[in-house]
Design a protein around this motif. Structure first.
Motif, PDB file in Angstrom:
ATOM      1  N   ALA A   6       5.986   4.431   5.721  1.00 58.64           N
ATOM      2  CA  ALA A   6       5.217   5.598   5.275  1.00 58.64           C
ATOM      3  C   ALA A   6       5.928   6.886   5.672  1.00 58.64           C
ATOM      4  N   ASN A   7       6.511   6.909   6.853  1.00 55.25           N
ATOM      5  CA  ASN A   7       7.282   8.084   7.278  1.00 55.25           C
ATOM      6  C   ASN A   7       8.488   8.300   6.373  1.00 55.25           C
TER       7      ASN A   7
ATOM      8  N   LEU B 138       4.719   5.494  -5.215  1.00 59.85           N
ATOM      9  CA  LEU B 138       4.961   5.438  -6.654  1.00 59.85           C
ATOM     10  C   LEU B 138       4.103   6.453  -7.413  1.00 59.85           C
ATOM     11  N   LEU B 139       2.844   6.571  -7.000  1.00 58.47           N
ATOM     12  CA  LEU B 139       1.906   7.457  -7.699  1.00 58.47           C
ATOM     13  C   LEU B 139       1.757   8.818  -7.029  1.00 58.47           C
ATOM     14  N   ASP B 140       2.504   9.050  -5.959  1.00 59.79           N
ATOM     15  CA  ASP B 140       2.546  10.338  -5.263  1.00 59.79           C
ATOM     16  C   ASP B 140       1.178  10.766  -4.728  1.00 59.79           C
ATOM     17  N   PHE B 141       0.532   9.852  -3.991  1.00 59.53           N
ATOM     18  CA  PHE B 141      -0.755  10.154  -3.371  1.00 59.53           C
ATOM     19  C   PHE B 141      -0.554  11.106  -2.197  1.00 59.53           C
ATOM     20  N   SER B 142      -1.566  11.885  -1.902  1.00 63.16           N
ATOM     21  CA  SER B 142      -1.482  12.779  -0.743  1.00 63.16           C
ATOM     22  C   SER B 142      -1.617  12.013   0.562  1.00 63.16           C
ATOM     23  N   CYS B 143      -2.410  10.935   0.561  1.00 62.59           N
ATOM     24  CA  CYS B 143      -2.565  10.145   1.777  1.00 62.59           C
ATOM     25  C   CYS B 143      -3.254   8.824   1.484  1.00 62.59           C
ATOM     26  N   VAL B 144      -3.142   7.934   2.451  1.00 63.13           N
ATOM     27  CA  VAL B 144      -3.876   6.673   2.455  1.00 63.13           C
ATOM     28  C   VAL B 144      -4.747   6.697   3.698  1.00 63.13           C
TER      29      VAL B 144
ATOM     30  N   VAL C  77       0.844  -1.197   0.000  1.00 64.17           N
ATOM     31  CA  VAL C  77       0.000   0.000   0.000  1.00 64.17           C
ATOM     32  C   VAL C  77       0.882   1.250   0.000  1.00 64.17           C
ATOM     33  N   VAL C  78       1.892   1.252   0.831  1.00 64.37           N
ATOM     34  CA  VAL C  78       2.817   2.389   0.887  1.00 64.37           C
ATOM     35  C   VAL C  78       3.581   2.504  -0.431  1.00 64.37           C
ATOM     36  N   ALA C  79       3.963   1.371  -0.998  1.00 62.69           N
ATOM     37  CA  ALA C  79       4.697   1.387  -2.266  1.00 62.69           C
ATOM     38  C   ALA C  79       3.862   2.007  -3.378  1.00 62.69           C
TER      39      ALA C  79
END
Length: 114
Positions: A83-84, A61-67, A55-57
């Motif tokens: 994630a940090n 990779l896609l430069d999401f703002s958050c999960v 999930v973090v990968a």
């Protein structure tokens, strides 16, 4: 809307990432990683019940703002540490995915479009 503002609106806790001031430009919910990789866009907030390292990968990779992890599901410390490192904010919420998407919609965050 900033990640921190969204967290406050839905009562979520930010448990990882330096991205609390990052903008959420769109939202998406899906648990199939390959599908998210094909549909995800930069600065997206991703809602998923998945809590493993991939999930973090994908988010990095896609430069999401958050999960955003719904339904009171927790994540391991190793995920938080990664994630940090990747500067991906992870939010934990007691709300379900439908409720979180409703908060996004009510506050002008559109669905992610590729």
């Amino acid at each position: 809307m900033k990640v921190s503002e969204f967290a406050a609106l839905c009562g979520a806790k930010i448990v990882a990432g330096e991205g609390a001031d990052r903008e959420i430009k769109s939202g998406y919910t899906c648990d199939l990683l390959s599908h998210v990789m094909g549909k995800g866009v930069m600065d997206m907030a991703w809602i998923t019940v998945q809590t493993h390292m991939n999930v973090v990968a994908v988010a990095s990779l896609l430069d999401f703002s958050c999960v955003i992890i719904p339904e009171g599901i927790t994540v391991d410390d190793t995920i938080i540490e990664k994630a940090n490192e990747e500067e991906i904010a992870i939010l934990l919420s007691d709300k379900n995915a439908y409720e979180l998407v409703s908060v996004m919609n009510e506050n002008g965050i559109p669905a992610a479009k590729k």
